[in-house]
Design an enzyme around this catalytic site. Structure first.
Site, mmCIF file in Angstrom:
data_model
loop_
_atom_site.group_PDB
_atom_site.id
_atom_site.type_symbol
_atom_site.label_atom_id
_atom_site.label_comp_id
_atom_site.label_asym_id
_atom_site.label_seq_id
_atom_site.Cartn_x
_atom_site.Cartn_y
_atom_site.Cartn_z
ATOM 1 N N GLU A 162 1.901 1.635 1.326
ATOM 2 C CA GLU A 162 2.373 1.395 2.516
ATOM 3 C C GLU A 162 2.144 0.868 4.229
ATOM 4 O OE1 GLU A 162 5.488 2.189 2.032
ATOM 5 O OE2 GLU A 162 5.619 2.687 -0.301
ATOM 6 N N GLY A 163 1.359 -0.218 4.103
ATOM 7 C CA GLY A 163 0.203 -0.551 4.629
ATOM 8 C C GLY A 163 -0.918 0.007 5.064
#
Length: 595
Positions: free
Chosen positions: A442-443
């Site tokens: 998610e980054g």
């Protein structure tokens, strides 16, 4: 094997005492979110996680998931599927979903303690229902009414699960490079073709259908990120009446072999003309996907928090029982052959670091979740706008800091065990391995840092930062603060001023050299996280001292806050110095000279 006990007392303190959530829920019109109801949710959630999920944590790590190459079907570890059936039967899948789609309609923040418990009890298992919530949010905000009717109810009641399909073999963070395509078939249908990798819960045996939310390009799509659309692609086709039809042309090609979270199915998915449906407007898919992604980023931050807490619990228990040497100032347990290691300063340093990051991080994470509710349900437009700005600002901080601290806390906890932490029997090495992924998916932390500094601070002119700075100033101006909390006002106010000046200096340098943003981003993010945590610790002490909590509880908050301000908050000095060192210290060395 590591154990887990839900920290209900501190969860209640953070949610109800520090954040005043019950009154906030009432103001927002959540009539059912009373203290009695929420206490019952916490108690039952604790029972489920302690007795059902936690015992399966080591099982999932040991067995992992398996793929039948001939059929493309995935089998999950022993007990995982049965635990999901209990989860659905208990109504947990729809706890915060709207009532019109079969959910219980509780506020988002009311579900956050349950999410923390799941992540602490069994992170790998928790990844299976994780993205169903994000898919629900994407469809609620961007789906057409018929899509909501056909797809949302099975997601909410747990009959189906959801995924988020972004990454491709050649394309990670830079989604403008993605190649998956969608060809119109007529009747609002599209044929989706391409390969996606690192898809969490992309295939499993929990449910009879999975809804994949897939980023792809239409034939007339412009190049880059402005040409990306979002599609619903079910594993099994769904008829107009909601019944299941034929198997869709999507198949699990392989399972990733990972460092940790072995019980979580991380898949390569191959789409070969699979039937899909456009969500939202053509070429506007990133907007819809970011609704899902931002929810997921807060959720991953809670994963770091949950792992930190479980690691701390086990390290504390071990440190109270393990006998090694005598205290430097003389025996503390003369009736025993040696003192427990909790008497030693360095062990206390590690335990207090975990305690400070966990309990402070809990208040910070829960508060960010509360902004989700306020941004949508606050009665005043100005309050909604303020909550939205603060949520945008805090999301990369919560995601990155809670996961980085998760790596730190699981390391410290393993270190408390010494050699026993490195072997599998105590379960500490699993927590350390599992924690590592939370800083990546998610980054990555670097992506969160660029989002914070580049977009949320500089592009948006510090709207969310200003809200946070105002919160700190308001606290420092609070009349009649309890004396223990007053001790933190001066250092907190000094950090607030330094934060403001540091931001201005970065902005001035970035105007002349854009590389200054990337050079400062990581240190700026961590600096911001530590200052935010200082605020939450000062506020927690003030609330605890004014409450009727036991003296031991107040003393624990007070002394942990004192430890934080004196031994952890000074980390900001190094981050500030690194920021002021400028981009040239990173960019002057030619790429060829790295050899």
């Amino acid at each position: 094997m590591s154990r887990y006990k839900a920290p209900l007392a501190d969860m209640r303190f953070a949610l109800f005492d520090v954040l005043g959530a019950e009154a906030a829920f009432e103001r927002m019109g959540f009539a059912d979110a009373t203290r009695d109801v929420l206490d019952a949710v916490l108690e039952e959630g604790a029972r489920f996680n302690e007795t059902v999920l936690a015992p399966l944590n080591a099982v999932g790590d040991r067995e992992g998931c398996s793929l039948d190459v001939a059929t493309g079907e995935v089998t999950t570890p022993t007990g995982f599927r049965q635990a999901y059936a209990q989860y659905v039967e208990g109504g947990w899948s729809g706890l915060t979903a709207p009532g019109e789609f079969g959910g219980q309609g509780l506020p988002h923040a009311a579900g956050v303690p349950l999410k923390e418990m799941i992540d602490a009890a069994n992170l790998a298992w928790g990844n299976f229902p994780l993205l169903s919530h994000g898919a629900t949010e994407a469809l609620l905000h961007h789906g057409e009414p018929w899509q909501q009717e056909r797809f949302l109810k099975p997601l909410v009641d747990g009959r189906w699960t959801g995924t988020m399909c972004l990454t491709e073999p050649h394309c990670g963070t830079d989604l403008g490079l993605l190649r998956t395509r969608a060809e119109p078939l007529g009747d609002d249908r599209y044929a989706v073709s391409g390969t996606k990798i690192f898809i969490t819960a992309g295939e499993h045996d929990f449910t009879d259908n999975i809804l994949h939310l897939v980023l792809a390009r239409l034939p007339d799509a412009p190049a880059g990120s402005k040409g990306i659309s979002l599609f619903i692609v079910p594993k099994v086709r769904v008829n107009g009446d909601g019944s299941l039809g034929e198997r869709n042309a999507v198949r699990c090609g392989s399972l990733e072999h990972k460092m940790g979270i072995h019980g979580s199915a991380t898949c390569v998915l191959n789409f070969d003309g699979a039937e899909g449906f456009l969500v939202g407007q053509p070429h506007k898919g990133l907007m819809a996907m970011f609704t899902m992604m931002n929810t997921a980023r807060l959720a991953v931050g809670l994963q770091g928090l949950g792992l930190s807490d479980r690691a701390y619990q086990n390290a504390l228990l071990y440190s109270r029982e393990r006998l090694q040497m005598r205290s430097l100032s003389g025996p503390k347990f003369p009736d025993k052959p040696a003192d427990p290691i909790i008497v030693h300063p360095d062990v206390r340093r590690m335990l207090l670091t975990c305690k400070a990051l966990v309990e402070g991080g809990r208040a910070m994470g829960y508060h960010a979740a509360l902004q989700v509710d306020l941004a949508h349900h606050a009665g005043d437009a100005a309050e909604r706008a303020q909550a939205d700005a603060l949520l945008g600002f805090m999301t990369p901080i919560v995601k990155a800091c809670l996961t980085e601290w998760g790596v730190e806390c699981t390391y410290h906890a393993l270190q408390c065990f010494g050699g026993h932490g490195y072997i599998a029997e105590h379960g500490m090495e699993q927590l350390a391995r599992d924690a590592r992924i939370t800083t990546l998916y998610e980054g990555t932390t670097g992506i969160q840092a660029l989002d914070l500094l580049g977009r949320k601070v500089l592009q948006q002119q510090g709207a969310g930062l200003k809200v946070m700075l105002d919160m700190i100033e308001a606290f420092c101006e609070t009349p009649d603060l309890p004396a223990p909390a007053q001790a933190f006002v001066a250092p907190l106010r000094a950090k607030r001023a330094e934060w403001q000046q540091l931001t201005l200096r970065i902005g001035q340098r970035a105007a002349a050299d854009a590389e200054e943003i990337g050079a400062a981003a990581h240190d700026y993010l961590m600096y911001s996280g530590y200052v935010c945590l200082a605020y939450w610790w000062a506020r927690s002490v003030a609330v605890a001292e004014a409450s009727d909590r036991p003296a031991t509880f107040k003393a624990a908050k007070r002394e942990t806050a004192r430890f934080y301000f004196r031994r952890i908050l000074p980390r900001t000095l190094a981050h500030a110095a690194a920021i002021d060192a400028g981009a040239d210290t990173l960019m002057s060395l030619e790429a060829e000279a790295f050899d």
